[in-house]
Scaffold this motif. Structure first.
Motif, mmCIF file in Angstrom:
data_model
loop_
_atom_site.group_PDB
_atom_site.id
_atom_site.type_symbol
_atom_site.label_atom_id
_atom_site.label_comp_id
_atom_site.label_asym_id
_atom_site.label_seq_id
_atom_site.Cartn_x
_atom_site.Cartn_y
_atom_site.Cartn_z
ATOM 1 N N LEU A 147 0.734 -1.194 0.248
ATOM 2 C CA LEU A 147 -0.455 0.268 -0.204
ATOM 3 C C LEU A 147 0.440 1.344 -0.136
ATOM 4 N N GLY A 148 2.368 1.170 0.276
ATOM 5 C CA GLY A 148 3.203 2.713 -0.398
ATOM 6 C C GLY A 148 3.204 2.581 1.015
ATOM 7 N N GLY A 149 3.447 2.000 1.894
ATOM 8 C CA GLY A 149 3.557 2.368 3.271
ATOM 9 C C GLY A 149 5.001 3.010 3.485
ATOM 10 N N GLY A 150 5.958 3.231 4.352
ATOM 11 C CA GLY A 150 7.309 4.281 4.608
ATOM 12 C C GLY A 150 6.502 5.680 4.936
ATOM 13 N N VAL B 9 9.064 -1.849 4.893
ATOM 14 C CA VAL B 9 9.292 0.420 4.466
ATOM 15 C C VAL B 9 10.084 0.889 5.311
ATOM 16 N N ASP B 10 10.456 1.570 5.049
ATOM 17 C CA ASP B 10 11.178 2.994 6.113
ATOM 18 C C ASP B 10 10.740 3.618 7.158
ATOM 19 N N ALA C 145 17.976 5.209 6.244
ATOM 20 C CA ALA C 145 16.969 5.450 7.005
ATOM 21 C C ALA C 145 16.944 4.361 7.541
ATOM 22 N N GLU C 146 16.460 4.171 8.245
ATOM 23 C CA GLU C 146 16.017 2.719 9.036
ATOM 24 C C GLU C 146 14.433 2.059 8.345
ATOM 25 N N MET C 147 14.657 0.845 8.705
ATOM 26 C CA MET C 147 14.507 -0.057 7.763
ATOM 27 C C MET C 147 13.261 -0.565 9.005
#
Length: 333
Positions: A171-174, A208-209, A201-203
């Motif tokens: 769903l395009g999270g992050g 997701v970031d 970034a921390e995943m």
């Protein structure tokens, strides 16, 4: 009398509810139709916001002859598909941010709007607020000298299950796409186009970031340092620093009702700049102004800048290895 603009809202989530409430405070705006993917959800949302027509499919809203402009409030994975559908049906479009999943999708949407001669705008609502406009006016007047730096952060604690849209890669999270777009867009608004970006970034466990930091260089000089997080509640402030002082948008900089000017030589001043209603009113007013004037885009959020910022987001995601299904479609295209 000014032309009444008839609105439709596509999607029924929190942001859709916020826009429905905002339209009540906009002179000449009428919310005439809403759409969801089920009759029950459409009926529930329509009753909540007093919309007379409640469509059980997105296509039905796009085809509604009594609608002038459609506000797209679906998850960002659907933005391009939904915008293309509405434009193809001859509707003006205001699309939530991030505008699309990547720059390729954004280009396709903008090309169709231009071909159809329809108004299209990314709904970066913060840009249209009086405090933000006043900050830009003050900068242009030389109140803080030549702008050299901008710092901005935005963060909240995402206590959601992994399937929630904020954490779900499908769903395009992050953090970058959902909230990182705010400091990125505001940095470009105040300092100009981005020429270089560096991102860390921390995943999280879903891939997701969950938090990211990024540094920007801007055309014509100046740098920005930005952070976004779904792990901590950050101060969420924005500071623009020039050679003669600074301007601060304190506490929830994306929704300021005042600003603070702190000159190097002189007294600190607080400038009140209240917004109408819940604040989403101002982007709706700008969209209606442009539609009435026959403009294809807003000078405050032009197509070229939407494309440029999507391109920067693509670069940022590449730097941290954040890939979505929409990017595979890009590679196959």
């Amino acid at each position: 009398m000014e032309q009444v603009i008839r609105w439709g809202i596509l999607g029924t989530g929190k942001i859709a509810q916020a826009m429905a409430a905002a339209l009540r405070d906009v002179p000449g705006a009428q919310l005439v139709a809403v759409a969801s993917r089920t009759p029950e959800s459409a009926e529930r949302f329509g009753a909540l916001c007093d919309a007379p027509r409640r469509h059980a499919s997105y296509q039905a809203l796009a085809d509604d002859a009594g609608v002038d402009v459609i506000y797209i409030a679906t998850p960002h994975t659907l933005h391009a598909e939904n915008a293309l559908m509405c434009l193809a049906a001859g509707k003006h479009v205001v699309c939530e941010k991030p505008f699309t999943m990547n720059v390729r999708e954004a280009q396709g949407v903008i090309e169709l709007a231009r071909e159809k001669k329809l108004f299209l705008m990314e709904a970066m609502w913060s840009r249209f607020l009086p405090a933000v406009q006043e900050a830009r006016r003050l900068i242009a007047s030389g109140a803080i000298g030549q702008v050299q730096q901008l710092q901005a952060d935005i963060g909240f604690v995402a206590n959601f299950p992994p399937e929630h849209r904020l954490l779900n890669p499908a769903l395009g999270g992050g953090a970058l796409l959902d909230i990182g777009i705010y400091p990125l867009s505001m940095a470009a608004f105040f300092l100009g186009p981005v020429t270089q970006v560096r991102t860390l970034a921390e995943m999280g466990p879903t891939g997701v970031d969950e938090q990211a930091v990024f540094s920007l260089l801007h055309e014509g000089g100046g740098s920005s340092s930005c952070a976004c997080s779904m792990r901590v509640l950050s101060p969420t402030e924005l500071t623009i620093t020039g050679t003669l002082g600074r301007i601060r948008l304190p506490g929830r900089f994306y929704k300021p009702n005042h600003l603070i000017i702190e000159p190097m030589d002189g007294e600190r001043r607080v400038v009140d700049a209240p917004f109408i209603g819940n604040g989403y009113t101002h982007e709706a007013m700008e969209a209606m102004r442009c539609i009435r004037a026959g403009l294809p885009e807003s000078p405050l959020m032009p197509h070229a800048e939407t494309l440029a910022l999507m391109d920067v987001l693509d670069t940022m995601r590449a730097q941290v290895g954040l890939v979505y299904d929409a990017d595979h479609a890009t590679a196959a295209a």
